[in-house]
Design a protein around this motif. Structure first.
Motif, PDB file in Angstrom:
ATOM      1  N   LEU A  99       0.816  -1.208   0.000  1.00 24.01           N
ATOM      2  CA  LEU A  99       0.000   0.000   0.000  1.00 24.01           C
ATOM      3  C   LEU A  99       0.857   1.269   0.000  1.00 24.01           C
ATOM      4  CD1 LEU A  99      -2.664  -1.052   2.655  1.00 24.01           C
ATOM      5  CD2 LEU A  99      -2.971  -0.956   0.156  1.00 24.01           C
ATOM      6  N   GLY A 100       2.170   1.094   0.114  1.00 19.38           N
ATOM      7  CA  GLY A 100       3.077   2.233   0.121  1.00 19.38           C
ATOM      8  C   GLY A 100       3.551   2.642   1.501  1.00 19.38           C
ATOM      9  N   ALA A 101       3.301   1.818   2.502  1.00 17.97           N
ATOM     10  CA  ALA A 101       3.698   2.166   3.868  1.00 17.97           C
ATOM     11  C   ALA A 101       5.203   2.358   3.978  1.00 17.97           C
ATOM     12  CB  ALA A 101       3.244   1.086   4.847  1.00 17.97           C
ATOM     13  N   ASP A 102       5.569   3.408   4.694  1.00 15.60           N
ATOM     14  CA  ASP A 102       6.966   3.648   5.031  1.00 15.60           C
ATOM     15  C   ASP A 102       7.299   3.039   6.385  1.00 15.60           C
ATOM     16  OD1 ASP A 102       7.823   5.578   2.840  1.00 15.60           O
ATOM     17  OD2 ASP A 102       6.016   6.566   3.615  1.00 15.60           O
ATOM     18  N   MET A 103       6.264   2.863   7.205  1.00 15.84           N
ATOM     19  CA  MET A 103       6.361   2.272   8.537  1.00 15.84           C
ATOM     20  C   MET A 103       5.034   1.584   8.833  1.00 15.84           C
ATOM     21  SD  MET A 103       7.962   5.141  11.040  1.00 15.84           S
ATOM     22  CE  MET A 103       8.359   6.628  10.182  1.00 15.84           C
ATOM     23  N   VAL A 104       5.057   0.702   9.811  1.00 13.99           N
ATOM     24  CA  VAL A 104       3.820   0.111  10.317  1.00 13.99           C
ATOM     25  C   VAL A 104       3.742   0.366  11.810  1.00 13.99           C
ATOM     26  CG1 VAL A 104       3.570  -1.650   8.523  1.00 13.99           C
ATOM     27  CG2 VAL A 104       4.897  -2.176  10.583  1.00 13.99           C
ATOM     28  N   ILE A 105       2.535   0.278  12.328  1.00 17.73           N
ATOM     29  CA  ILE A 105       2.315   0.415  13.761  1.00 17.73           C
ATOM     30  C   ILE A 105       1.495  -0.771  14.234  1.00 17.73           C
ATOM     31  CG2 ILE A 105       0.290   1.898  13.427  1.00 17.73           C
ATOM     32  CD1 ILE A 105       1.150   3.324  16.082  1.00 17.73           C
ATOM     33  N   ALA A 106       1.919  -1.348  15.355  1.00 16.86           N
ATOM     34  CA  ALA A 106       1.220  -2.474  15.965  1.00 16.86           C
ATOM     35  C   ALA A 106       1.003  -2.175  17.443  1.00 16.86           C
ATOM     36  CB  ALA A 106       2.019  -3.770  15.806  1.00 16.86           C
ATOM     37  N   SER A 107      -0.215  -2.386  17.899  1.00 14.45           N
ATOM     38  CA  SER A 107      -0.534  -2.191  19.318  1.00 14.45           C
ATOM     39  C   SER A 107      -0.111  -3.401  20.123  1.00 14.45           C
ATOM     40  CB  SER A 107      -2.037  -1.993  19.506  1.00 14.45           C
ATOM     41  OG  SER A 107      -2.455  -0.802  18.919  1.00 14.45           O
ATOM     42  N   GLY A 125       5.099 -10.086  18.128  1.00 13.17           N
ATOM     43  CA  GLY A 125       6.350 -10.698  17.682  1.00 13.17           C
ATOM     44  C   GLY A 125       6.333 -11.051  16.208  1.00 13.17           C
ATOM     45  N   ASP A 126       5.193 -11.540  15.715  1.00 15.22           N
ATOM     46  CA  ASP A 126       5.068 -11.831  14.284  1.00 15.22           C
ATOM     47  C   ASP A 126       5.243 -10.574  13.442  1.00 15.22           C
ATOM     48  OD1 ASP A 126       4.621 -14.522  14.794  1.00 15.22           O
ATOM     49  OD2 ASP A 126       2.440 -14.396  14.524  1.00 15.22           O
ATOM     50  N   PHE A 127       4.615  -9.472  13.883  1.00 12.41           N
ATOM     51  CA  PHE A 127       4.744  -8.220  13.143  1.00 12.41           C
ATOM     52  C   PHE A 127       6.186  -7.707  13.145  1.00 12.41           C
ATOM     53  CE2 PHE A 127       0.069  -7.497  14.140  1.00 12.41           C
ATOM     54  CZ  PHE A 127      -0.349  -7.808  12.856  1.00 12.41           C
ATOM     55  N   VAL A 128       6.872  -7.838  14.265  1.00 10.97           N
ATOM     56  CA  VAL A 128       8.275  -7.413  14.344  1.00 10.97           C
ATOM     57  C   VAL A 128       9.108  -8.221  13.348  1.00 10.97           C
ATOM     58  CG1 VAL A 128      10.349  -7.422  15.805  1.00 10.97           C
ATOM     59  CG2 VAL A 128       8.183  -6.543  16.717  1.00 10.97           C
ATOM     60  N   ALA A 129       8.924  -9.526  13.313  1.00  8.31           N
ATOM     61  CA  ALA A 129       9.692 -10.374  12.394  1.00  8.31           C
ATOM     62  C   ALA A 129       9.401 -10.022  10.937  1.00  8.31           C
ATOM     63  CB  ALA A 129       9.383 -11.849  12.659  1.00  8.31           C
ATOM     64  N   GLN A 130       8.134  -9.794  10.617  1.00  7.92           N
ATOM     65  CA  GLN A 130       7.773  -9.419   9.243  1.00  7.92           C
ATOM     66  C   GLN A 130       8.406  -8.084   8.858  1.00  7.92           C
ATOM     67  OE1 GLN A 130       3.477  -9.336   8.876  1.00  7.92           O
ATOM     68  NE2 GLN A 130       3.289 -11.322   9.884  1.00  7.92           N
ATOM     69  N   ALA A 131       8.327  -7.110   9.757  1.00 10.36           N
ATOM     70  CA  ALA A 131       8.884  -5.786   9.472  1.00 10.36           C
ATOM     71  C   ALA A 131      10.403  -5.861   9.316  1.00 10.36           C
ATOM     72  CB  ALA A 131       8.495  -4.797  10.569  1.00 10.36           C
ATOM     73  N   ASP A 132      11.055  -6.597  10.197  1.00 12.40           N
ATOM     74  CA  ASP A 132      12.509  -6.753  10.108  1.00 12.40           C
ATOM     75  C   ASP A 132      12.916  -7.403   8.793  1.00 12.40           C
ATOM     76  OD1 ASP A 132      12.896  -5.552  12.562  1.00 12.40           O
ATOM     77  OD2 ASP A 132      13.387  -7.417  13.621  1.00 12.40           O
ATOM     78  N   GLY A 135      12.859  -4.824   6.213  1.00  7.65           N
ATOM     79  CA  GLY A 135      13.605  -3.608   6.493  1.00  7.65           C
ATOM     80  C   GLY A 135      12.711  -2.409   6.759  1.00  7.65           C
ATOM     81  N   MET A 136      11.514  -2.661   7.282  1.00  8.36           N
ATOM     82  CA  MET A 136      10.554  -1.592   7.541  1.00  8.36           C
ATOM     83  C   MET A 136      10.483  -1.307   9.038  1.00  8.36           C
ATOM     84  SD  MET A 136       6.532  -1.249   6.547  1.00  8.36           S
ATOM     85  CE  MET A 136       6.925  -1.218   4.817  1.00  8.36           C
ATOM     86  N   PRO A 137      10.563  -0.039   9.435  1.00  5.81           N
ATOM     87  CA  PRO A 137      10.434   0.290  10.856  1.00  5.81           C
ATOM     88  C   PRO A 137       9.039  -0.047  11.392  1.00  5.81           C
ATOM     89  CG  PRO A 137      11.357   2.136   9.623  1.00  5.81           C
ATOM     90  CD  PRO A 137      10.880   1.133   8.624  1.00  5.81           C
ATOM     91  N   LEU A 138       9.014  -0.528  12.625  1.00  8.07           N
ATOM     92  CA  LEU A 138       7.754  -0.847  13.295  1.00  8.07           C
ATOM     93  C   LEU A 138       7.626   0.031  14.539  1.00  8.07           C
ATOM     94  CD1 LEU A 138       5.886  -4.021  13.869  1.00  8.07           C
ATOM     95  CD2 LEU A 138       6.646  -2.840  15.928  1.00  8.07           C
ATOM     96  N   ILE A 139       6.485   0.691  14.653  1.00  4.72           N
ATOM     97  CA  ILE A 139       6.172   1.474  15.841  1.00  4.72           C
ATOM     98  C   ILE A 139       5.358   0.573  16.765  1.00  4.72           C
ATOM     99  CG2 ILE A 139       4.971   3.491  16.754  1.00  4.72           C
ATOM    100  CD1 ILE A 139       5.253   4.725  13.897  1.00  4.72           C
ATOM    101  N   GLY A 140       5.816   0.413  17.985  1.00  4.30           N
ATOM    102  CA  GLY A 140       5.060  -0.318  18.991  1.00  4.30           C
ATOM    103  C   GLY A 140       4.189   0.674  19.754  1.00  4.30           C
ATOM    104  N   GLU A 167      11.675  -4.370  24.177  1.00  6.99           N
ATOM    105  CA  GLU A 167      12.252  -5.712  24.329  1.00  6.99           C
ATOM    106  C   GLU A 167      11.798  -6.653  23.218  1.00  6.99           C
ATOM    107  OE1 GLU A 167      14.412  -6.948  26.595  1.00  6.99           O
ATOM    108  OE2 GLU A 167      14.551  -5.200  27.906  1.00  6.99           O
ATOM    109  N   PHE A 168      10.541  -6.488  22.757  1.00 11.77           N
ATOM    110  CA  PHE A 168      10.003  -7.369  21.724  1.00 11.77           C
ATOM    111  C   PHE A 168      10.447  -6.956  20.327  1.00 11.77           C
ATOM    112  CE2 PHE A 168       6.117  -8.198  24.660  1.00 11.77           C
ATOM    113  CZ  PHE A 168       6.881  -9.026  25.449  1.00 11.77           C
ATOM    114  N   GLY A 169      11.095  -5.770  20.187  1.00 10.53           N
ATOM    115  CA  GLY A 169      11.684  -5.408  18.905  1.00 10.53           C
ATOM    116  C   GLY A 169      11.140  -4.179  18.215  1.00 10.53           C
ATOM    117  N   ALA A 170      10.311  -3.369  18.857  1.00  6.28           N
ATOM    118  CA  ALA A 170       9.814  -2.147  18.219  1.00  6.28           C
ATOM    119  C   ALA A 170      10.968  -1.188  17.963  1.00  6.28           C
ATOM    120  CB  ALA A 170       8.767  -1.473  19.100  1.00  6.28           C
ATOM    121  N   ASP A 171      10.903  -0.497  16.843  1.00  4.08           N
ATOM    122  CA  ASP A 171      11.920   0.494  16.507  1.00  4.08           C
ATOM    123  C   ASP A 171      11.600   1.852  17.125  1.00  4.08           C
ATOM    124  OD1 ASP A 171      13.566  -1.114  14.587  1.00  4.08           O
ATOM    125  OD2 ASP A 171      11.611  -1.261  13.605  1.00  4.08           O
TER     126      ASP A 171
END
Length: 179
Positions: A99-107, A125-132, A135-140, A167-171
Motif C-alpha cells: 500500500l506504500g507504507a513507510d512504517m507500520v504500527i502495531a498495538s 512478535g510476528d509483526f516485528v519479524a515481518q517488518a525486520d 527492512g521496515m520500521p515498526l512502531i510499537g 524488548e520485543f523489537g519495536a523500533d
C-alpha cells in the motif's frame, strides 16, 4: 507532526474524516499520516507524490477501543469480548508495504486476561519479524488498558508496556503522556 487519522474504525465518520481522500489534502505539510489499511488504499494518490508525507499503516486493531461507541450492543457483548482486550490482525506487513507504507504500527495490549495477553504478545512478535524481514520500521503502540485517566500519576504499567515494546523489537514507541 504525525496526523493520526485511524480513529474512524472505532469512532465512526466524525467531522474531518468523512471524506478522508479529499480532506487529507489540508495536511499535506505533515511529516506523516497514520492510517488504517483501507484508507491507505483510498488515499494512495496522495502518498504517491514525490513530496508526500510518510505513510504509517496500522496492522492490528483492538476491540476494546470501540466499546464506548457501541451503544447498541447488548450488555453481554459489551462485557465479554470488548472488555478482554484482544488485538486482531488487520493485515500483514507485506500488504502494508504494497500500500506504500513507510512504517507500520502495531498495538501491544497488556493487563487483560492471560489468553488475550498471550495472543497479543505472539502477534506483536510476528509483526516485528515481518517488518525486520522487509527492512521496515515498526512502531510499537502501548496504551494502558483501562484508559489514560486510570494511569494519571502512576507510570508503573506504562513503563512495563513501553519497555516490553522495546524488548520485543519495536523500533519506535507510541504511548500516552502521563503527568
Amino acid at each position: 507532526v504525525i496526523v493520526a487519522a485511524d480513529h474512524g474504525s472505532y469512532m465512526g465518520p466524525f467531522p474531518g474524516i468523512e471524506d478522508l481522500p479529499r480532506e487529507i489534502e489540508a495536511f499535506r505539510r505533515a511529516d506523516a499520516f497514520l492510517l488504517m489499511p483501507g484508507m491507505a488504499k483510498r488515499c494512495s494518490a496522495f502518498f504517491a507524490r514525490r513530496d508526500a508525507p510518510l505513510l504509517i499503516v496500522r496492522v492490528n486493531w483492538a476491540a476494546h477501543y470501540c466499546k464506548p461507541h457501541m451503544k447498541e450492543f447488548s450488555p453481554v457483548a459489551r462485557d465479554s469480548y470488548y472488555d478482554r482486550g484482544f488485538n486482531e490482525k488487520l493485515c500483514d506487513v507485506r500488504y502494508a508495504a504494497s500500500l506504500g507504507a513507510d512504517m507500520v504500527i502495531a498495538s501491544l495490549l497488556l493487563g487483560t486476561d492471560e489468553e488475550a495477553n498471550t495472543r497479543t504478545i505472539s502477534q506483536f512478535g510476528d509483526f516485528v519479524a515481518q517488518a525486520d524481514a522487509l527492512g521496515m520500521p515498526l512502531i510499537g503502540e502501548f496504551i494502558p488498558y483501562g484508559g489514560i485517566d486510570r494511569y494519571r500519576g502512576d507510570v508503573g504499567d506504562l513503563a512495563l508496556g513501553t519497555r516490553a515494546c522495546a524488548e520485543f523489537g519495536a523500533d519506535l514507541i507510541k504511548t500516552v503522556f502521563v503527568d
